[in-house]
Design an enzyme around this catalytic site. Structure first.
Site, PDB file in Angstrom:
ATOM      1  N   GLY A 129     -16.397  45.206   2.440  1.00 29.39           N
ATOM      2  CA  GLY A 129     -15.774  44.004   1.877  1.00 29.39           C
ATOM      3  C   GLY A 129     -16.751  43.186   1.054  1.00 29.39           C
ATOM      4  O   GLY A 129     -16.587  41.974   0.907  1.00 29.39           O
ATOM      5  N   ALA A 135     -17.346  44.216  -8.462  1.00 28.72           N
ATOM      6  CA  ALA A 135     -18.656  44.561  -9.033  1.00 28.72           C
ATOM      7  C   ALA A 135     -18.514  45.707 -10.038  1.00 28.72           C
ATOM      8  O   ALA A 135     -19.105  45.667 -11.125  1.00 28.72           O
ATOM      9  CB  ALA A 135     -19.643  44.923  -7.927  1.00 28.72           C
ATOM     10  N   ASP A 176     -14.799  36.633  -6.582  1.00 31.37           N
ATOM     11  CA  ASP A 176     -15.745  37.744  -6.441  1.00 31.37           C
ATOM     12  C   ASP A 176     -16.277  38.198  -7.804  1.00 31.37           C
ATOM     13  O   ASP A 176     -17.430  38.607  -7.938  1.00 31.37           O
ATOM     14  CB  ASP A 176     -15.101  38.921  -5.673  1.00 31.37           C
ATOM     15  CG  ASP A 176     -13.652  39.156  -6.072  1.00 31.37           C
ATOM     16  OD1 ASP A 176     -13.147  38.471  -6.993  1.00 31.37           O
ATOM     17  OD2 ASP A 176     -13.007  40.028  -5.465  1.00 31.37           O
TER      18      ASP A 176
END
Ligand code: MEV
Length: 349
Positions: A129, A135, A176
């Site tokens: 996670g 990314a 994120d």
């Protein structure tokens, strides 16, 4: 509209530039850990996220073909080939769908039709996670911008990355992606799109992995159901989470470790009330607190994945032992890692 395979392949300015400038680039982007405000961030409240020193690496290479070729062994893709302009995602593991969609979105946005090979390699398991999808998305888009000499600001990279994640997964606040792009530790709010880097030192965090892979969209839907059923209560919980984020922002900049720990504990209680903690997460959280951690909470969507504990040096070893004793796996990470960037002279492959 996608660029079709029969498109007139008269080279675009970007493609000519790529042939003159680069044939191959290598990029890395960091994973992330959510510190405060998960779930509430979906409802336009702020959150705080830090980039971690476990990176996703992407190499992009020009080819004299009309194909996009992917190699992503970490997600079980030895080799996948797609004619430029087609959308043959079915059968591709989710991890590789982010890469294929990122390439399509970039090519469509900049009118490119050159063959390319993309290789991805992760320093961390997608099970943890840590944000492998965000990314990889960011790193692929950055790699293509470097390869074709497209000047792209962080904001533009964020927008294209966010579109890609929404195309593949449908949900997500984008926090994120901000961590992968800007790096460091960030105050993030999606609705009003505030992304503010926080000038802070590395945090003394211990990370414990439950051994259970969580599915973020499922947990986001669980909270949406809760919100539908208990709208007023849910909004008040999100407002309290928002207050916690504001106070944590101050505590982080003042280095007020005790306050930070308490805020983590309160945030954990609120996440539990939304129904996203789990027995395994709670056990690791309590074990860390009993071993001397100043505060502990789940990090991310919940349901599994990781918890984080704020552990000062004198307690660190005991906290780690306590987490491992009850079946957790301690992951060694450092916070505040560098955002996405080109790797010079690197030799990952
Ligand atoms: C997941 O790591 C954090 C959530 O808030 C989802 C998101 O913000 O995209 C649950």
């Amino acid at each position: 509209m996608c660029i079709g395979p029969n498109r007139d392949l008269k080279s675009s300015r970007w493609e000519r530039q790529a042939r003159e400038l680069n044939k191959r680039v290598e990029i890395s982007a960091p994973g992330k850990l959510m510190l405060f405000g998960e779930h509430a961030v979906i409802y336009n409240r702020p959150c705080i996220v830090t980039a971690v020193d476990q990176r996703m690496r992407v190499a992009a290479e020009l080819t004299e073909t009309k194909f996009v070729r992917l190699e992503a062994p970490d997600v079980g893709v030895k080799e996948y080939t797609e004619l430029i302009g087609t959308e043959a995602n079915s059968g591709l593991p989710k991890g590789a769908r982010f890469t294929a969609t990122a390439v399509r979105n970039f090519y469509h946005h900049y009118g490119i039709g050159s063959g390319v090979t993309i290789r991805t390699k992760s320093e961390f398991s997608s099970e943890f996670g840590f944000g492998s999808s965000s990314a990889v998305t960011t790193a692929v888009l950055k790699a293509l911008s470097e390869l074709f000499g497209v000047e792209i600001s962080n904001k533009e990279l964020f927008e294209l990355s966010y579109k890609t994640v929404r195309d593949v997964q449908g949900v997500g606040s984008g926090f994120d992606l901000a961590a992968a792009i800007w790096g460091g530790t960030i105050y993030f709010r999606s609705g009003e799109s505030e992304i503010s880097p926080l000038e802070i030192d590395e945090l003394p965090l211990t990370v414990g992995y439950t051994g259970i892979k969580a599915d973020t969209p499922t947990l986001v839907r669980r909270v949406a159901d809760f919100h539908l059923k208990h709208e007023d209560l849910a909004n008040r919980i999100f407002d309290m989470m928002s207050d916690i984020v504001e106070q944590a922002r101050d505590a982080l900049t003042d280095l007020s470790v005790e306050n930070l720990g308490e805020l983590m504990n309160i945030n954990q209680g609120l996440l539990d009330s939304l129904g996203v903690s789990s027995q395994e997460l709670s056990q690791l959280v309590f074990a860390a607190r009993h071993a001397g951690a100043t505060g502990a909470k789940l990090s991310g969507a919940g349901g599994g994945d990781c918890m984080i504990a704020l552990s000062l040096d004198q307690h660190r070893e005991l906290v780690e032992q306590s987490i491992e004793r009850i079946g957790g796996k301690v992951l060694k990470i450092r916070t505040g890692a560098l955002g996405v960037h080109r790797e010079q002279n690197s030799d990952t492959w």
